[in-house]
Design an enzyme around this catalytic site. Structure first.
Site, PDB file in Angstrom:
ATOM      1  N   GLY A 150      35.919  40.831  37.126  1.00 43.06           N
ATOM      2  CA  GLY A 150      34.907  40.779  36.073  1.00 43.06           C
ATOM      3  C   GLY A 150      35.508  41.209  34.754  1.00 43.06           C
ATOM      4  N   VAL A 209      45.649  43.999  28.565  1.00 39.53           N
ATOM      5  CA  VAL A 209      45.729  44.181  30.015  1.00 39.53           C
ATOM      6  C   VAL A 209      44.344  44.574  30.499  1.00 39.53           C
ATOM      7  CG1 VAL A 209      46.759  45.533  31.871  1.00 39.53           C
ATOM      8  CG2 VAL A 209      48.157  44.896  29.904  1.00 39.53           C
ATOM      9  N   GLY A 210      43.887  43.948  31.562  1.00 39.84           N
ATOM     10  CA  GLY A 210      42.571  44.254  32.120  1.00 39.84           C
ATOM     11  C   GLY A 210      42.641  45.300  33.207  1.00 39.84           C
ATOM     12  N   ASP A 211      41.633  45.297  34.053  1.00 31.88           N
ATOM     13  CA  ASP A 211      41.526  46.311  35.102  1.00 31.88           C
ATOM     14  C   ASP A 211      42.356  45.996  36.342  1.00 31.88           C
ATOM     15  OD1 ASP A 211      39.720  44.091  35.419  1.00 31.88           O
ATOM     16  OD2 ASP A 211      38.968  45.128  37.195  1.00 31.88           O
ATOM     17  N   THR A 237      39.943  35.821  38.974  1.00 31.49           N
ATOM     18  CA  THR A 237      40.902  36.747  39.561  1.00 31.49           C
ATOM     19  C   THR A 237      40.766  36.721  41.079  1.00 31.49           C
ATOM     20  OG1 THR A 237      40.866  38.189  37.664  1.00 31.49           O
ATOM     21  CG2 THR A 237      41.253  39.266  39.766  1.00 31.49           C
TER      22      THR A 237
HETATM   23  N1  ASP Z   1      39.159  41.552  35.790  1.00 37.90           N
HETATM   24  C1  ASP Z   1      40.037  40.574  35.200  1.00 37.90           C
HETATM   25  C2  ASP Z   1      40.527  41.091  33.864  1.00 37.90           C
HETATM   26  O1  ASP Z   1      39.728  41.664  33.132  1.00 37.90           O
HETATM   27  C3  ASP Z   1      39.400  39.247  35.002  1.00 37.90           C
HETATM   28  C4  ASP Z   1      38.743  38.688  36.212  1.00 37.90           C
HETATM   29  O2  ASP Z   1      38.320  39.394  37.100  1.00 37.90           O
HETATM   30  O3  ASP Z   1      38.656  37.456  36.300  1.00 37.90           O
HETATM   31  O4  ASP Z   1      41.652  40.849  33.529  1.00 37.90           O
END
Ligand code: ASP
Length: 348
Positions: A264, A241-243, A212
């Protein structure tokens, strides 16, 4: 007279104590955290990552040095990273289990607390600009899926065929993760190039890294902002969906405290509201930015079993990063502070 002399001495001592002048602008960039060790990257890959992240930081810094807004610096830097296939954002995003690129992004203005976010978009070349359009041209904070794609078309943002985001390296990463999970491998997406014969040099442990991208900035007016863009996690399912597009979790900015962008395992960042938590520690406990970032990442995130990292900047020019993984692609720069680029844990 005596009081004046003592007062003067105190001022002179404070100035001579090495307290650095507040930079007029500052910017920190990340390109993802994860298991990134020297042995994982070839010298060419190491050089390529450093060059890309450094170039993005310099693009953002150029905007700030000219007196531009933190939001504009963030957008400029993230545009480069979204177009760069090395990173899990825009072109080069990871694939869902059914072989699609579903992109998430968010942006927040620390001056006004205005924010915009999108999740699961499939056709916008620069999701960060779509998040900004949600913030500036819609009454909402977050749009998802087909609705977000439809809004994008009304904003005259560049639309691309979904195959624009395809990279062989991420496709191989998907095949490997699906095989591990015992799930079927979907057909290659329409418009993707035909499968090349040998690709092992491109695959270096893709699934174990994140990738990301995020940028935080403080401009010459002292306003802070934060932005993020991602494809999420490889082989994600069910509209996961992530953060990254969740305000407070992966992204937060307030002139009263700081601006933060995380990277992360999103499921952990959401539960800890990592970005807002760091800003709350700064605002309510008076912690330094580095102490607050370390408290949340090294203690709270680690205790919950989550992996990842953050970058942060404060209106007084403090910059920080903290991660509990073996590496994080990162760069920082401020007025009078030269560009610093790092990948591994043993670097500053
Ligand atoms: N935080 C992102 C998610 O969980 C992934 C990443 O940081 O690479 O979608």
């Amino acid at each position: 007279m005596r009081a004046f002399a003592i007062g003067l001495a105190v001022v002179v001592m404070a100035m001579g104590s090495g307290a650095a002048a507040k930079p007029r602008w500052a910017l920190v960039v990340h390109g993802g955290s994860g298991v990134i060790e020297r042995k994982d990257l070839t010298p060419e890959q190491d050089t390529a990552y450093r060059a890309s992240i450094g170039k993005a930081a310099q693009a953002g810094a150029a905007v700030l040095a000219k007196g531009g807004a933190a939001l504009d610096a963030i957008e400029a830097a993230i545009h480069l990273l979204e177009d760069d296939p090395l990173f899990n954002a825009g072109r080069g995003a990871v694939f869902t289990a059914d072989g699609r690129n579903e992109l998430d992004s968010s942006i927040m203005d620390g001056k006004t607390l205005a924010a915009g976010a999108v999740a699961g978009v499939t056709r916008t070349r620069h999701p960060i600009s779509l998040a900004r359009a949600v913030m500036e041209h819609s009454p909402h904070v977050m749009l998802t899926g087909p609705g977000a794609d439809a809004f994008s078309r009304t904003q005259e943002l560049e639309q691309v065929d979904p195959s624009f985001f395809f990279t062989e390296r991420r496709w191989k990463g998907l095949e490997r993760d699906l095989t591990r999970m015992g799930l079927p491998i979907p057909p290659r997406p329409a418009g993707a190039p035909t499968a090349p014969q040998a690709l092992s040099h491109l695959v270096h442990d893709e699934g174990r890294k994140h990738g990301t991208v995020g940028v935080v900035a403080m401009d010459t007016r002292g306003d802070v902002a934060a932005g993020a863009s991602t494809g999420g996690t490889t082989a994600k399912r069910w509209g996961r969906v992530g953060d990254s597009p969740i305000i407070g979790a992966g992204t937060y900015a307030s002139n009263r405290s700081c601006a933060v962008s995380g990277t992360g395992a999103g499921e952990y960042f959401i539960r800890l509201t990592v970005a807002r938590e760091i800003c709350a520690l700064v605002q309510h406990k008076g912690m330094t930015l580095q102490a607050a970032a370390d408290q949340v990442v090294q203690k709270e995130l680690t205790a919950l079993g989550g992996e990842g990292g953050v970058i942060a900047v404060a209106p007084d020019g403090q910059m920080a990063w903290s991660y509990n993984t073996s590496g994080m692609y990162r760069a920082r720069m401020a007025e009078g502070v030269p560009l610093l680029v790092g990948i591994y844990k043993d670097e500053p």
